[in-house]
Scaffold this active site. Structure first.
Site, PDB file in Angstrom:
ATOM      1  N   ASN A   4      -4.431  61.526   5.305  1.00  0.00           N
ATOM      2  CA  ASN A   4      -5.185  61.671   4.053  1.00  0.00           C
ATOM      3  C   ASN A   4      -6.195  62.800   4.259  1.00  0.00           C
ATOM      4  O   ASN A   4      -7.235  62.599   4.867  1.00  0.00           O
ATOM      5  CB  ASN A   4      -5.895  60.346   3.715  1.00  0.00           C
ATOM      6  CG  ASN A   4      -6.737  60.463   2.460  1.00  0.00           C
ATOM      7  OD1 ASN A   4      -6.673  61.470   1.741  1.00  0.00           O
ATOM      8  ND2 ASN A   4      -7.540  59.438   2.189  1.00  0.00           N
ATOM      9  N   HIS A  41      -7.795  54.415  -3.280  1.00  0.00           N
ATOM     10  CA  HIS A  41      -8.602  54.685  -2.089  1.00  0.00           C
ATOM     11  C   HIS A  41     -10.054  54.287  -2.374  1.00  0.00           C
ATOM     12  O   HIS A  41     -10.537  54.439  -3.501  1.00  0.00           O
ATOM     13  CB  HIS A  41      -8.518  56.158  -1.692  1.00  0.00           C
ATOM     14  CG  HIS A  41      -9.157  56.420  -0.367  1.00  0.00           C
ATOM     15  ND1 HIS A  41     -10.514  56.618  -0.230  1.00  0.00           N
ATOM     16  CD2 HIS A  41      -8.637  56.454   0.877  1.00  0.00           C
ATOM     17  CE1 HIS A  41     -10.786  56.778   1.063  1.00  0.00           C
ATOM     18  NE2 HIS A  41      -9.665  56.687   1.745  1.00  0.00           N
ATOM     19  N   GLY A  82     -14.761  56.785   7.793  1.00  0.00           N
ATOM     20  CA  GLY A  82     -15.549  58.016   7.711  1.00  0.00           C
ATOM     21  C   GLY A  82     -16.676  58.116   8.728  1.00  0.00           C
ATOM     22  O   GLY A  82     -16.889  57.215   9.555  1.00  0.00           O
ATOM     23  N   GLU A 129      -8.098  48.995   4.568  1.00  0.00           N
ATOM     24  CA  GLU A 129      -9.115  49.971   4.959  1.00  0.00           C
ATOM     25  C   GLU A 129     -10.512  49.412   4.672  1.00  0.00           C
ATOM     26  O   GLU A 129     -11.029  49.566   3.557  1.00  0.00           O
ATOM     27  CB  GLU A 129      -8.944  51.270   4.155  1.00  0.00           C
ATOM     28  CG  GLU A 129      -7.697  52.044   4.473  1.00  0.00           C
ATOM     29  CD  GLU A 129      -7.915  53.543   4.306  1.00  0.00           C
ATOM     30  OE1 GLU A 129      -7.625  54.276   5.243  1.00  0.00           O
ATOM     31  OE2 GLU A 129      -8.420  53.963   3.243  1.00  0.00           O
ATOM     32  N   LYS A 161      -7.954  64.263   2.037  1.00  0.00           N
ATOM     33  CA  LYS A 161      -9.082  64.242   1.078  1.00  0.00           C
ATOM     34  C   LYS A 161      -9.304  65.649   0.499  1.00  0.00           C
ATOM     35  O   LYS A 161      -8.319  66.338   0.231  1.00  0.00           O
ATOM     36  CB  LYS A 161     -10.320  63.667   1.759  1.00  0.00           C
ATOM     37  CG  LYS A 161      -9.998  62.310   2.422  1.00  0.00           C
ATOM     38  CD  LYS A 161     -11.174  61.574   2.941  1.00  0.00           C
ATOM     39  CE  LYS A 161     -10.713  60.253   3.564  1.00  0.00           C
ATOM     40  NZ  LYS A 161     -11.805  59.441   4.055  1.00  0.00           N
ATOM     41  N   SER A 194     -11.299  55.194  10.659  1.00  0.00           N
ATOM     42  CA  SER A 194     -11.643  55.687  11.999  1.00  0.00           C
ATOM     43  C   SER A 194     -10.516  55.540  13.013  1.00  0.00           C
ATOM     44  O   SER A 194     -10.739  55.135  14.158  1.00  0.00           O
ATOM     45  CB  SER A 194     -12.907  54.977  12.517  1.00  0.00           C
ATOM     46  OG  SER A 194     -14.008  55.259  11.684  1.00  0.00           O
ATOM     47  N   GLU A 200     -12.774  55.639  -1.800  1.00  0.00           N
ATOM     48  CA  GLU A 200     -13.642  56.691  -2.347  1.00  0.00           C
ATOM     49  C   GLU A 200     -13.446  56.832  -3.853  1.00  0.00           C
ATOM     50  O   GLU A 200     -14.355  57.249  -4.568  1.00  0.00           O
ATOM     51  CB  GLU A 200     -13.376  58.019  -1.620  1.00  0.00           C
ATOM     52  CG  GLU A 200     -14.008  58.015  -0.239  1.00  0.00           C
ATOM     53  CD  GLU A 200     -13.284  58.868   0.788  1.00  0.00           C
ATOM     54  OE1 GLU A 200     -12.457  59.708   0.405  1.00  0.00           O
ATOM     55  OE2 GLU A 200     -13.561  58.661   1.993  1.00  0.00           O
TER      56      GLU A 200
HETATM   57  P1  PGA Z   1     -11.248  58.143   8.431  1.00  0.00           P
HETATM   58  O1  PGA Z   1     -10.767  57.965   6.905  1.00  0.00           O
HETATM   59  O2  PGA Z   1     -10.019  58.125   9.294  1.00  0.00           O
HETATM   60  O3  PGA Z   1     -11.952  59.466   8.442  1.00  0.00           O
HETATM   61  O4  PGA Z   1     -12.175  57.001   8.730  1.00  0.00           O
HETATM   62  C1  PGA Z   1      -9.739  57.074   6.573  1.00  0.00           C
HETATM   63  C2  PGA Z   1      -9.538  57.020   5.079  1.00  0.00           C
HETATM   64  O5  PGA Z   1     -10.520  57.140   4.321  1.00  0.00           O
HETATM   65  O6  PGA Z   1      -8.391  56.856   4.615  1.00  0.00           O
END
Ligand code: PGA
Length: 254
Positions: free
Chosen positions: A9, A95, A171, A165, A11, A213, A97
């Site tokens: 992903n 997601h 993040g 998640e 983003k 993460s 976000e």
């Molecule tokens: P991250 O993000 O691996 O940077 O924690 C995962 C995600 O938001 O899908």
């Protein structure tokens, strides 16, 4: 042999189509000989067309969202059909976000149905914001699952990925990393809710991912002990060395 899925992903990264192209070319080169991992890259939509031309055979394309209508007066949106037409096979939906930005589970539900209709594989994100000592987050998740998956045709669940998640593990601002045991527990919990809504067989037909993460040091642990069929990778999917390491680890598992 178990095939594992590694979903990148990206983003709103990287900043230019040239950087995106360079990264994809290098990833494609490093996965040329691998067999046991399906690698999906979900870049910003504006890069899809140009990346499609340089993907190679081992990488598939994902989108980060779609609209639930096939066309119409929806400024700034992309329909599942348009994505399919651009060579996209997977679409990340719900997601955190986007949910934090106001997207509701019912909207995610409409998007899943629309994606399935044109043959896109939905990767549906589920997760709680916080863990509380009295386990109220389980009630939150139950509602989120019920609203997100209401009215999906039973035979479609085998085409869906659910990505667990937890927001607290995603993040750079993550409070801590989740453990593979927590991932397994939540996969069991999600399956139980789906079995209550539908049948145990339906719940068992879904494939699961862990995200939050994920990095080269914990990827193997999640794949072996996390109860999942693959990983959704954010930050480390933009780092060539780390992402190809995660794919290498996945490939060596079988
Ligand atoms: P991250 O993000 O691996 O940077 O924690 C995962 C995600 O938001 O899908």
């Amino acid at each position: 042999m178990k095939n594992n899925y590694i979903i990148a992903n990206w983003k709103m990264n990287p900043g230019t189509v040239r950087e995106a192209g360079t990264l994809v070319t290098k990833i494609a080169k490093s996965v040329r000989t691998q067999k046991n991992a399906t690698v999906v890259i979900a870049p910003p939509s504006i890069y899809l067309y140009s990346l499609q031309k340089i993907l190679g055979k081992k990488i598939q394309l994902g989108a980060q969202d779609c609209h639930f209508e096939s066309e119409g007066a929806h400024t700034g949106e992309l329909s599942p059909r348009m994505l399919k037409n651009a060579g996209v096979s997977y679409v990340i939906l719900g997601h955190s976000e986007r949910r934090t930005g106001g997207e509701t589970s019912l909207e995610v539900n409409s998007k899943i149905k629309a994606a399935l209709k044109v043959g896109l594989v939905p990767i549906v994100c589920i997760g709680e914001q916080l863990r509380d000592a009295t386990h109220q987050y389980l009630g939150f998740l139950e509602t989120q699952i019920k609203e997100t998956f209401v009215g999906i045709p039973l035979t479609s669940f085998s085409k869906i990925f659910i990505a667990y998640e937890p927001l607290w593990a995603i993040g750079a601002q993550a409070t801590r990393e989740a453990t593979p045991e927590e991932s397994t527990e939540m996969v069991i919990f999600i399956k139980r809710v789906l079995a209550d809504m539908y049948t145990a067989k339906v719940a068992e037909s879904v494939r699961f991912l862990y995200g939050g993460s994920v990095h080269p040091e914990n990827a193997q642990l999640f794949l072996i002990h996390g109860g999942v069929h693959g990983l959704l990778v954010g930050r480390d999917s933009l780092n060539l060395k780390k992402f190809t390491k995660i794919i290498e680890i996945t490939n060596g598992l079988n």
